[in-house]
Design a protein around this motif. Sequence first.
Motif, mmCIF file in Angstrom:
data_model
loop_
_atom_site.group_PDB
_atom_site.id
_atom_site.type_symbol
_atom_site.label_atom_id
_atom_site.label_comp_id
_atom_site.label_asym_id
_atom_site.label_seq_id
_atom_site.Cartn_x
_atom_site.Cartn_y
_atom_site.Cartn_z
ATOM 1 N N ARG A 178 0.846 -1.191 0.000
ATOM 2 C CA ARG A 178 0.000 0.000 0.000
ATOM 3 C C ARG A 178 0.887 1.248 0.000
ATOM 4 N N PRO A 179 0.444 2.296 -0.670
ATOM 5 C CA PRO A 179 1.203 3.545 -0.595
ATOM 6 C C PRO A 179 1.335 3.979 0.872
ATOM 7 N N ALA A 180 2.490 4.549 1.213
ATOM 8 C CA ALA A 180 2.718 4.978 2.593
ATOM 9 C C ALA A 180 2.821 6.491 2.643
ATOM 10 N N ARG A 181 2.148 7.069 3.643
ATOM 11 C CA ARG A 181 2.219 8.508 3.855
ATOM 12 C C ARG A 181 2.880 8.745 5.212
ATOM 13 N N LEU A 182 3.917 9.562 5.215
ATOM 14 C CA LEU A 182 4.533 9.919 6.487
ATOM 15 C C LEU A 182 4.013 11.287 6.894
ATOM 16 N N ARG A 183 3.540 11.360 8.124
ATOM 17 C CA ARG A 183 3.063 12.644 8.626
ATOM 18 C C ARG A 183 4.052 13.087 9.699
ATOM 19 N N TRP A 184 4.953 13.974 9.307
ATOM 20 C CA TRP A 184 6.042 14.362 10.212
ATOM 21 C C TRP A 184 5.632 15.596 10.999
ATOM 22 N N ASP A 185 5.608 15.414 12.288
ATOM 23 C CA ASP A 185 5.270 16.514 13.185
ATOM 24 C C ASP A 185 6.562 17.288 13.445
ATOM 25 N N LYS A 186 6.855 18.232 12.571
ATOM 26 C CA LYS A 186 8.145 18.928 12.637
ATOM 27 C C LYS A 186 8.173 19.916 13.786
ATOM 28 N N ARG A 187 9.285 19.927 14.491
ATOM 29 C CA ARG A 187 9.432 20.907 15.578
ATOM 30 C C ARG A 187 9.991 22.211 15.028
ATOM 31 N N ARG A 188 9.499 23.292 15.636
ATOM 32 C CA ARG A 188 10.157 24.578 15.404
ATOM 33 C C ARG A 188 10.910 24.936 16.670
ATOM 34 N N TRP A 189 12.131 25.384 16.509
ATOM 35 C CA TRP A 189 12.971 25.736 17.655
ATOM 36 C C TRP A 189 13.186 27.236 17.666
ATOM 37 N N ARG A 190 13.434 27.756 18.892
ATOM 38 C CA ARG A 190 13.721 29.184 19.002
ATOM 39 C C ARG A 190 14.993 29.373 19.818
ATOM 40 N N CYS A 191 15.835 30.322 19.373
ATOM 41 C CA CYS A 191 17.053 30.636 20.117
ATOM 42 C C CYS A 191 16.726 31.760 21.106
ATOM 43 N N GLU A 192 17.080 31.523 22.362
ATOM 44 C CA GLU A 192 16.716 32.474 23.417
ATOM 45 C C GLU A 192 17.819 33.485 23.696
ATOM 46 N N GLU A 193 18.971 33.302 23.031
ATOM 47 C CA GLU A 193 20.097 34.219 23.239
ATOM 48 C C GLU A 193 19.776 35.558 22.568
ATOM 49 N N PRO A 194 19.697 36.627 23.318
ATOM 50 C CA PRO A 194 19.267 37.913 22.748
ATOM 51 C C PRO A 194 20.225 38.466 21.695
ATOM 52 N N MET A 195 21.534 38.147 21.787
ATOM 53 C CA MET A 195 22.515 38.689 20.842
ATOM 54 C C MET A 195 22.517 37.928 19.514
ATOM 55 N N CYS A 196 21.837 36.763 19.487
ATOM 56 C CA CYS A 196 21.946 35.890 18.305
ATOM 57 C C CYS A 196 21.024 36.369 17.181
ATOM 58 N N ALA A 197 21.558 36.278 15.953
ATOM 59 C CA ALA A 197 20.787 36.734 14.790
ATOM 60 C C ALA A 197 19.688 35.739 14.416
ATOM 61 N N ILE A 198 19.934 34.471 14.759
ATOM 62 C CA ILE A 198 18.938 33.452 14.397
ATOM 63 C C ILE A 198 17.827 33.450 15.427
ATOM 64 N N ARG A 199 16.603 33.523 14.971
ATOM 65 C CA ARG A 199 15.495 33.567 15.927
ATOM 66 C C ARG A 199 14.830 32.202 16.036
ATOM 67 N N SER A 200 14.361 31.673 14.918
ATOM 68 C CA SER A 200 13.725 30.362 14.992
ATOM 69 C C SER A 200 13.976 29.593 13.697
ATOM 70 N N TRP A 201 13.835 28.304 13.786
ATOM 71 C CA TRP A 201 14.041 27.454 12.605
ATOM 72 C C TRP A 201 13.270 26.155 12.748
ATOM 73 N N THR A 202 12.998 25.546 11.615
ATOM 74 C CA THR A 202 12.293 24.267 11.601
ATOM 75 C C THR A 202 13.316 23.164 11.398
ATOM 76 N N GLU A 203 13.114 22.056 12.069
ATOM 77 C CA GLU A 203 14.103 20.981 11.938
ATOM 78 C C GLU A 203 14.056 20.352 10.544
ATOM 79 N N SER A 204 15.194 19.798 10.151
ATOM 80 C CA SER A 204 15.245 19.148 8.838
ATOM 81 C C SER A 204 15.980 17.825 8.992
#
Length: 433
Positions: A67-93
Amino acid sequence: MADATGVAEAMLGLDGFRVLEVHESAAEVVIHIETDACLVGCPGCGVVARAHDRMVVEYRDLAAFGRPARLRWDKRRWRCEEPMCAIRSWTESSPQFSARCVLTNRAGAECCRQVGRNARPVTQMAAELGVGWDTVMDAVREHGEPLVDDPDRVGEVRALGVDETTWLSANKDHHTLFATGLVDLDRRVVIDVVPGNSAHDLGSWLDAQPHSWCEQIRVVATDLAESYRAGLDGRLDHALRVADPFHVVRIANRCLDQVRRRVQNQTLGHRGRKRDPLYRIRKLMLTGTERLEGPGLERMLLGLRLGDPDNEVLGAWVAKESVRDVYLADDPADAALLLDKTIEGCRLDEVPEIGSLGKTLARWRTEILAHHHTGASNGPTEGLNLLIKKVKRAGHGFRSFANYRLRILLHTGGVNWPATTPPAPHIRTRSPH
Ligand SMILES: [Zn+2]
């Protein structure tokens, strides 16, 4: 493992993923997954990231138990809490999933193997996985193009074959479109396919190749096309030019067919029908005499006696057989003698088709006889043409030349396929003795 999620994860076989739930219906299996990452550092500053929220992304994977298979990936989004950091949030890959493609990487690679290596129709793969045609073709391109562009695919080539193939048959919008196949005759692989069959098409392809690569080529075999001869002129002059024996015999066969059809029409006033004497022996006449057995030969002669009042077809048959004899001779001097006799015989013949065969043979005399100096066989070109036909049948007519080229090269281009999982051990059947 005995617990249900352990079993599901073992069957899923994706490292770094956990199975949350499995749903199934008659149409497909849906597997709900997440990564097992709980502690993640920010890619910018390395500070431990905080889980932010989630988003569900769906992928198609290889079919599971039919049977065809479907993956339903519950991707996490992460946030950087360091105030000096340019990166704010990202989705896992994950390297097992591509951001651009709805297929998992392993499903995409399988599409490429099935459509490319095995020349299976794209529609078949699309139906099997439950995705659209474009999704499968995109995956074939994504996984296939690097394999085709791999510089190790085509090594040093000593014997280059140049051969015409039809790309698209004529329809109401265009006449027949041709392509030129470049073949490594020793390794029996297609090096490249270019659109068109003109001198310019061949010439510009050769000009685009590295000089050092061209210098390695010792022999160039072509069919009897003046355009290819012109395309080679001034290029690869160090290489011996050979007329492909298969094509030489084919023009003699064509001459025979032409004469037969004309005589058929002139004597009976219509195209060949099942009971017509010449039509009945058309295949026998194309068979080499050494393979014709007594009754076959008699049947052929009878057909000629009934359908060929002026011995025109017989003349074309004799011409065809003399061309074949040139290749049965081992000694170059004998071959030259046989070819010259054939050319002379054709030229003296009053049948116009035979006369023009003689002219073609005379124009290509040097290249025809060069075959005996190389000992190179042109069997491979014809074999590859058959493989190309298989790709064309699977494609049901191509609209894009790039796709056509890609699929030919994946199927017959000597691609170094990446190693997949080791072959499964055979399960022995218990057959009764
Ligand atoms: Zn950060």
